[in-house]
Structure formats: C-alpha cells, structure tokens
Design an enzyme around this catalytic site. Structure first.
Site, short mmCIF file in Angstrom:
data_model
loop_
_atom_site.label_atom_id
_atom_site.label_comp_id
_atom_site.label_asym_id
_atom_site.label_seq_id
_atom_site.Cartn_x
_atom_site.Cartn_y
_atom_site.Cartn_z
N HIS A 326 46.61 -12.72 -28.84
CA HIS A 326 45.82 -13.88 -28.45
C HIS A 326 45.27 -14.63 -29.66
O HIS A 326 45.35 -14.19 -30.80
CB HIS A 326 44.66 -13.44 -27.53
CG HIS A 326 43.69 -12.53 -28.19
ND1 HIS A 326 42.55 -12.97 -28.83
CD2 HIS A 326 43.68 -11.18 -28.32
CE1 HIS A 326 41.88 -11.93 -29.32
NE2 HIS A 326 42.55 -10.85 -29.02
N CYS A 345 44.13 -4.72 -29.47
CA CYS A 345 44.82 -6.01 -29.30
C CYS A 345 45.08 -6.68 -30.66
O CYS A 345 44.48 -6.31 -31.66
CB CYS A 345 44.00 -6.93 -28.41
SG CYS A 345 44.00 -6.40 -26.69
#
Length: 442
Positions: A326, A345
């Site tokens: 992201h 992440c």
C-alpha cells in the site's frame, strides 16, 4: 580567360596546402601539449596536487544497474560465476581489514587507505592500476561509491559506520552467504513465474516490477521490522483499492488508540477514525468511557484521505498472513537507510506508478482516471483483468550482471552469521501514526 582560371586554381591549391600544413602543425602542437600533460600527470614525483580531483574517476564507478530481475536464469548463472570468483578470493587469503585512524573521505590521507585500496581492488570495485598510496583520491571515492551501491548503502563516498562494517566482513563469510542465497534462488526458480509480477526482496526493502523477464520499474519499500517480520509470499494480485478504508486491529486499539484517547479526546476525530457498532451504526467517541478496564467492542475505521494510514492505494492479494502492499502518508520514511518499520505489510514509494502498470490491461483505468478517482476520496475497489504475480522473497546476495555482486544485511538473521545482520541490533525509531502492519483486511 583560361590563364586567369589557372592562376585562380593555383592560388586555391596553395591556400589549401597552407591550411592543411597549418592544421597538421596545430594537431602536432596539441598532441605534444597533451603528451606533456600526460607525462606530468603520470610522473612519479608529481606530488599530490591531483589527489582531490580526477576527471577519470568515473571509471571506478562502473554502472551496476541492470534490468535483469533477481528471479531469473541470468542471475542464477551470474551467481555461479560470483561463487567461483569468491572461492578464488578466499583461496588467495581473502582481503585485508580496513581500520582507519581518521575519517576517510575525499582528500584524506591515512595509512589505512592502502588497505582500503587493496580491499576494493580484490572485490573488483577499484581498477588494479589505481596504485597504492595513502591518499583518498577520486579513484578511491568512486570505488567506495560503487561498493556502497552494491551493498544498499548511501552512495556518498564516505567511510561511515555501516560502510566500514560491510568492508570488514570476511571473504569466506561472503562466500558462505552467496552459497546460501544460491540455494534460495534455485528453490524460487523451480516454481513457474508469471509473465508479469511484483517482487519484494525483503532484505533490500525494495520492489521489482517485472514484465517479460525484464525490470519495468524499481521502487523503494518499507518492510516488516525485526520483531514483526514480513512473510514469504507467493500469490497473485486480486484487486486494487483506491482510497481504502483502514480498520484498526484490536491490538492497536488496546495498546495505542485507547491510551491516546485518554490523553486527547479529539484524537479519533482529528484522524478521521469512526466508531462502528455491530449493526453498522456510527457511535460518538464522547459516549465511550475511555477509562474502562476494557477497550470498547467496536470497529475503529479510518475514512479514506491523505491522512489515512494506507493513503491513496492498497494492493490486495490472497495471503494466509493477511498482508498486502500500500501507499503511506509518511513519505519521509523512504529516505531512511533502515526501512524495516512495519509489522508485515509492505509500503511502496511511488505506488501509483505501480498501480498504473498493474491496471494497464484493465479497461477504463488510465492514469488520468486513477488520479481522478483518488482525488475524489471515494473508496473504489478495482478487479484486475490479467494475472499479476506477487512474490516476497528473502535474498541477501545475488548477482544481476557479470562481475557485480549485490549484498544486503541479513536483517532477519537467516544466513547463520551474526555479523551479516549489521542493522539488527540498532534501535529503530517508531514513527507515531505509521503502524500499518497489523491492519485487518478491509
């Protein structure tokens, strides 16, 4: 008339001969001058007037960038050559330790520069004809920059803490690292690769965007911290979400958000985080007792926007660890040397370039349309039309081109030698509001 033409022709020929003679004389003069300059530069007793400048220093900074991806047969063959090269280096006694007594940078003079020159020559960063002296000249600076580029360090040409530590890792330790990573590469290449895929190399904290066995884009990344490692992944992109919501996991609610609300009751409102009950209704923050023994059993959901923890974009793919890639509002973190700040992440710098590449075969999603939707702040999921692989790997040593070996810190201590984990024992700052690692799937 013909006599006049003959005179003109003769005069013209004489002029051309004279010009040619003058040109030859000029060239001879230039050659003699250049020879004199070369003799002066190469004179054994010329002193050190040129130690701080050398127009040919770029020779040492040979380009090491290539479009060959880490996961390729070419890299595998180059690794085999690198292992043979390092076996020879080890057999010949390795390289010397570099132990400077002064700060080593361009213009410095120290006895340790000779050891540095030898170290750089043995590894192929400094030309063999660069000479042995105590002067840290532009040849040495160029070679140090090349060494730093191969080790993922800032290319400033200065021997800082991490550069010195990397220089002083022994040749046999590097050889063992190459052998370990050769096995990892061979294992990865037994599996078929997609025509288009996204490769995150965790130790390098970097993304390779690969198409037709060529790197199309390179992007800096932020990966999992030492205590919250990014997992190995082999998956495929399922969808892109523009303007994603962020749902705070229970651990962050209990450990971070509740204590913050006790100190600052406006925290949720300022950060556009809404409280949602089990029926989907919004609950006012001021109606909650933030000093109660347990955190409220509510969903903490952050609206899309610039301050959203995932900022503009989320790249989804199936994963047992519920990880994803992201954007981030804290872009300054990409400038750090140690980009091991998440708990799993992966944040991607210039992620919109990656999204444009991912969606280029998905009808209706030009760059202009992507930017328009992001500007609207409307949560928009997009199914990806074609197959895009996602591979997160752990490779600390590889050779993308002949004569160039890349090394990275063994940040998760997987290579079996503590000295390869140069950054592991250094405290890492936690940036407030930057946690994204434990995010729940949307």
């Amino acid at each position: 008339m013909s006599r006049k033409l003959g005179i003109v022709d003769l005069s013209r020929r004489s002029l051309l001969r004279g010009a040619a003679a003058a040109g030859v004389a000029a060239l001879a003069g230039q050659a003699a001058a250049q020879t004199a300059v070369d003799e002066l530069i190469n004179a054994k007793r010329r002193g050190n007037w040129d130690d701080q400048f050398d127009a040919q220093a770029s020779r040492a900074a040979t380009a090491i960038v290539t479009n060959t991806p880490i996961l390729s047969q070419a890299t595998l063959m180059n690794m085999q050559q690198a292992i043979s090269q390092y076996q020879m280096i080890v057999a010949n006694g390795g390289w010397p330790q570099v132990l400077p007594t002064v700060a080593l940078r361009l213009g410095a003079t120290d006895a340790s520069v000779q050891a540095l020159r030898q170290r750089l020559m043995i590894a192929g960063d400094l030309p063999q004809d660069a000479g042995m002296s105590n002067s840290y000249d532009s040849y040495v600076e160029g070679a140090v920059k090349r060494f730093q580029a191969r080790h993922g360090l800032p290319e400033d040409g200065v021997l800082g803490e991490f550069t010195i530590k990397a220089l002083n890792i022994s040749a046999d330790t590097r050889l063992n690292q190459l052998n370990i990573n050769m096995a990892r590469l061979q294992d990865q290449l037994t599996k078929p690769l997609e025509q288009r895929y996204l490769l995150v190399n965790i130790p390098a904290a970097a993304l390779e965007v690969v198409e037709n066995d060529q790197i199309a884009l390179r992007n800096t990344a932020i990966v999992g911290s030492i205590s919250r490692k990014s997992p190995l992944v082999s998956s495929k992109v399922s969808d892109i979400i523009l303007n994603p919501y962020w749902t705070a996991p229970r651990s962050i609610v209990e450990k971070d958000i509740v204590p913050l609300m006790r100190k600052d009751p406006t925290y949720l409102t300022r950060n556009a985080i809404r409280l949602i009950d089990g029926n989907g209704n919004e609950v006012a923050p001021e109606s909650i007792d933030w000093f109660a023994p347990k955190a409220p059993n509510l969903t903490f959901r952050q609206d899309p926007g610039k301050i959203n923890a995932m900022s503009s974009t989320k790249i989804n793919f199936p994963s047992p660890d519920a990880v994803y890639m992201h954007d981030t509002p804290t872009q300054g973190l990409f400038n750090k040397l140690m980009r091991f700040e998440s708990s799993g992440c992966v944040r991607i710098q210039n992620v919109r370039d990656v999204v444009v590449w991912v969606l280029k075969n998905t009808p209706g999603w030009s760059r202009q349309e992507i930017e328009r939707v992001i500007a609207s702040r409307v949560n928009t999921p997009i199914s990806v039309a074609d197959e895009i692989g996602v591979h997160w790997v752990y490779i600390t040593a590889w050779s993308p081109m002949g004569g160039v070996v890349q090394f990275r810190d063994d940040i998760y201590e997987q290579d079996g030698d503590a000295q390869l984990a140069l950054q592991t024992n250094i405290g890492q700052e936690q940036v407030a509001g930057s946690v994204d690692e434990d995010f729940l799937p949307q």
